[in-house]
Design a protein around this motif. Structure first.
Motif, PDB file in Angstrom:
ATOM      1  N   THR A  63     -23.888  35.712  80.977  1.00  8.64           N
ATOM      2  CA  THR A  63     -23.533  34.300  80.884  1.00  8.64           C
ATOM      3  C   THR A  63     -23.935  33.784  79.510  1.00  8.64           C
ATOM      4  OG1 THR A  63     -23.686  32.173  82.057  1.00  8.64           O
ATOM      5  CG2 THR A  63     -25.729  33.397  81.783  1.00  8.64           C
ATOM      6  N   ARG A 125     -16.510  39.304  92.571  1.00  4.10           N
ATOM      7  CA  ARG A 125     -16.262  38.365  91.479  1.00  4.10           C
ATOM      8  C   ARG A 125     -17.213  37.172  91.570  1.00  4.10           C
ATOM      9  NH1 ARG A 125     -10.366  35.590  90.242  1.00  4.10           N
ATOM     10  NH2 ARG A 125     -10.981  34.405  88.381  1.00  4.10           N
ATOM     11  N   SER A 132     -19.766  36.398  83.971  1.00  2.00           N
ATOM     12  CA  SER A 132     -18.741  37.440  83.891  1.00  2.00           C
ATOM     13  C   SER A 132     -19.375  38.811  84.066  1.00  2.00           C
ATOM     14  CB  SER A 132     -18.005  37.369  82.547  1.00  2.00           C
ATOM     15  OG  SER A 132     -18.906  37.517  81.470  1.00  2.00           O
ATOM     16  N   ARG A 134     -19.189  43.044  83.044  1.00  8.36           N
ATOM     17  CA  ARG A 134     -18.720  43.924  81.967  1.00  8.36           C
ATOM     18  C   ARG A 134     -19.323  45.312  82.139  1.00  8.36           C
ATOM     19  NH1 ARG A 134     -20.564  44.722  76.423  1.00  8.36           N
ATOM     20  NH2 ARG A 134     -22.201  43.163  76.799  1.00  8.36           N
TER      21      ARG A 134
END
Length: 211
Positions: A63, A125, A132, A134
């Motif tokens: 974040t 999600r 997010s 990754r």
């Protein structure tokens, strides 16, 4: 009789003291970095507080940082809420170490390393659009440990020292600094494990055991 009573009370007090120390030690262990999974890596070279490491592939939840002291902008809580169920599947993920901070001119990013057994496709999600996910490929880093609480001054000093060590060894940084913090905020500063890392080229074989 009085001496026997004093000796008995002294013995009881000693037992209570030792039990209390044991309980406190257990509580500290359960709330310190020893109780958490850490990002996996293999040490390629070790020279005191300086190491070259090969990190395994990992998944990060990250974040943006708004600037100022890390975490006070809500970044830590956003990530913590995500791993405790603030996602589409209400999936709960274990806390790991370290908490990563990538320093960037725009403010940077804070990241949690997700447990090693969880691949990117298995992670729900995030409910918060500012969080997010990754995937990161295996990467070689140079790392330098340093003590103390989080501060920009300590980070700057540690980063400058790491760049000096790389230059002395003919190595070149291929990324900006990434700071790794392993301990909860109540850990005494002199006991904390903090690190600064930069990505480097794979210039020598890995021979040491994994961490």
């Amino acid at each position: 009789m009085r001496r026997m009573e004093i000796a008995r009370r002294t013995k009881i007090m000693l037992v209570v003291f030792l039990v209390s120390i044991g309980v406190l030690a257990l509580l500290y262990w359960r709330t310190s970095r020893a109780a958490y999974e850490s990002a996996k890596y293999v040490v390629v070279r070790s020279e005191g507080d300086f190491e070259i490491r090969d990190y395994a592939a990992m998944v990060l939840a990250e974040t943006p940082l708004a600037g100022g002291e890390a975490g006070r902008d809500g970044s830590f809580l956003r990530l913590f809420r995500f791993i405790t169920g603030a996602n589409e599947a209400r999936q709960k993920l274990a806390m790991t170490t370290p908490v990563l901070i990538d320093a960037e001119p725009s403010g940077g990013r804070m990241s949690f390393v997700l447990p090693a057994e969880v691949g990117l496709p298995q992670v729900a999600r995030p409910a918060d659009p500012s969080v997010s996910l990754r995937g990161v490929e295996p990467t070689r880093y140079a790392a330098l440990r340093f003590p103390g609480s989080i501060s920009e001054k300590r980070q700057d000093v540690a980063y400058a020292r790491l760049l000096e060590l790389l230059k002395e060894r003919g190595l070149e940084a291929r990324s900006g600094p990434r700071f790794a913090y392993y301990d909860p905020p109540w850990t005494p500063p002199f006991l904390r494990r903090n690190e600064v890392l930069v990505r480097i080229a794979d210039s020598e074989p890995s021979t040491s055991s994994p961490h």
